[in-house]
Design a protein around this motif. Structure first.
Motif, PDB file in Angstrom:
ATOM      1  N   ASN A  88       0.829  -1.202   0.000  1.00 18.80           N
ATOM      2  CA  ASN A  88       0.000   0.000   0.000  1.00 18.80           C
ATOM      3  C   ASN A  88       0.874   1.267   0.000  1.00 18.80           C
ATOM      4  N   GLU A  89       1.946   1.246   0.803  1.00 15.51           N
ATOM      5  CA  GLU A  89       2.862   2.398   0.844  1.00 15.51           C
ATOM      6  C   GLU A  89       3.567   2.571  -0.511  1.00 15.51           C
ATOM      7  N   ARG A  90       3.895   1.444  -1.138  1.00 20.87           N
ATOM      8  CA  ARG A  90       4.547   1.532  -2.465  1.00 20.87           C
ATOM      9  C   ARG A  90       3.578   2.129  -3.481  1.00 20.87           C
ATOM     10  N   LEU A 139       5.049   7.162  13.587  1.00 19.95           N
ATOM     11  CA  LEU A 139       5.351   7.714  12.252  1.00 19.95           C
ATOM     12  C   LEU A 139       4.061   7.920  11.460  1.00 19.95           C
ATOM     13  N   GLU A 140       3.149   6.956  11.592  1.00 21.03           N
ATOM     14  CA  GLU A 140       1.881   7.048  10.863  1.00 21.03           C
ATOM     15  C   GLU A 140       1.017   8.181  11.423  1.00 21.03           C
ATOM     16  N   GLU A 141       1.093   8.416  12.737  1.00 20.20           N
ATOM     17  CA  GLU A 141       0.384   9.575  13.309  1.00 20.20           C
ATOM     18  C   GLU A 141       0.881  10.852  12.634  1.00 20.20           C
ATOM     19  N   ASP A 190      -5.546   5.571   4.538  1.00 18.91           N
ATOM     20  CA  ASP A 190      -4.634   4.418   4.610  1.00 18.91           C
ATOM     21  C   ASP A 190      -3.660   4.585   5.771  1.00 18.91           C
ATOM     22  N   GLU A 191      -3.129   5.809   5.922  1.00 16.41           N
ATOM     23  CA  GLU A 191      -2.142   6.051   6.995  1.00 16.41           C
ATOM     24  C   GLU A 191      -2.793   5.860   8.364  1.00 16.41           C
ATOM     25  N   CYS A 192      -4.064   6.238   8.481  1.00 12.60           N
ATOM     26  CA  CYS A 192      -4.790   6.016   9.750  1.00 12.60           C
ATOM     27  C   CYS A 192      -4.848   4.519  10.051  1.00 12.60           C
ATOM     28  N   LYS A 193      -5.099   3.739   9.003  1.00 12.92           N
ATOM     29  CA  LYS A 193      -5.187   2.293   9.202  1.00 12.92           C
ATOM     30  C   LYS A 193      -3.818   1.732   9.634  1.00 12.92           C
ATOM     31  N   HIS A 194      -2.746   2.171   8.964  1.00 13.39           N
ATOM     32  CA  HIS A 194      -1.400   1.706   9.351  1.00 13.39           C
ATOM     33  C   HIS A 194      -1.100   2.089  10.799  1.00 13.39           C
ATOM     34  N   ARG A 195      -1.476   3.302  11.163  1.00  7.51           N
ATOM     35  CA  ARG A 195      -1.272   3.776  12.544  1.00  7.51           C
ATOM     36  C   ARG A 195      -1.941   2.821  13.534  1.00  7.51           C
TER      37      ARG A 195
HETATM   38 FE   LIG Z   1       1.603   4.614   6.256  1.00  2.00          FE
END
Ligand SMILES: [Fe+2]
Ligand SMILES: [Fe+2]
Length: 205
Positions: A88-90, A139-141, A190-195
């Motif tokens: 997902n990050e890629r 980092l995701e926050e 997406d970043e919220c989910k990774h967090r």
């Molecule tokens: Fe992320």
């Protein structure tokens, strides 16, 4: 990937132990350098930082895979989750490269950062996976905060709200007339989910 953009943007894991405080301080320290280097060049910031963001999931997934092989035990879905995060990050990277192209100095930084982050994260994960996931959670926050700043810049007209790239429309199922602002909202989700995933993994360890 998630298409739910109505998620909680303000979740913060309060540091409760020395490990958390170290992880949080480390991330704030890294944020200071990112803010100083990129200032308001959000497109460039996204490209460079997504090259780094795609590393921890792959490292964590690989180490968990090896551990499960050694112990002959179930991974309880961790490996798939971590590899999904890396992919997902890629995709964030492959999308933002259509918005901003790194200059020569930034290309050099990408190479140096990959060597440094891969080595440091691998070492950290081997010795203390709990801290490693906490670092990524923090980092995701910060990523959520940065994309909110980027979105504000686009919404107030300081950055042109160009068409979302075709690759993004396909990956996130965006409408044909989707704009950069729409793209930033789904990436931020997406970043919220990774967090949340990484803080949960840190809590479970
Ligand atoms: Fe992320
Ligand atoms: Fe990302």
């Amino acid at each position: 990937m998630t298409d739910n953009t109505e998620i909680n943007l303000n979740i913060h894991h309060q540091p409760t132990c020395l490990r958390d405080h170290i992880a949080f301080s480390l991330v704030k320290f890294m944020r200071f350098f990112a803010d100083t280097f990129f200032r308001k060049r959000y497109g460039h910031r996204a490209v460079i930082l997504e090259t780094v963001a795609a590393v921890p999931g792959m490292v964590g997934g690989m180490l968990k895979h090896l551990k499960c092989l050694r112990r002959i035990e179930d991974d309880e879905g961790w490996i798939r989750e971590l590899l999904d995060e890396a992919e997902n990050e890629r995709m964030h990277l492959m999308t933002f490269i259509k918005i901003a192209q790194p200059n020569f100095l930034e290309r050099c930084l990408i190479i140096f950062a990959q060597i440094a982050i891969f080595t440091c994260y691998l070492t950290l994960y081997i010795f203390t996976p709990k801290t490693a996931h906490r670092v990524v959670g923090y980092l995701e926050e910060e990523a959520v905060i940065s994309y909110t700043h980027y979105l504000n810049e686009v919404e107030r007209g300081a950055t042109p709200n160009v068409d979302a790239p075709a690759i993004a429309k396909e990956y996130w199922n965006l409408s044909e007339d989707a704009k950069l602002a729409d793209l930033i909202r789904v990436v931020r989700a997406d970043e919220c989910k990774h967090r949340d995933v990484n803080h949960r993994f840190a809590n479970q360890l």
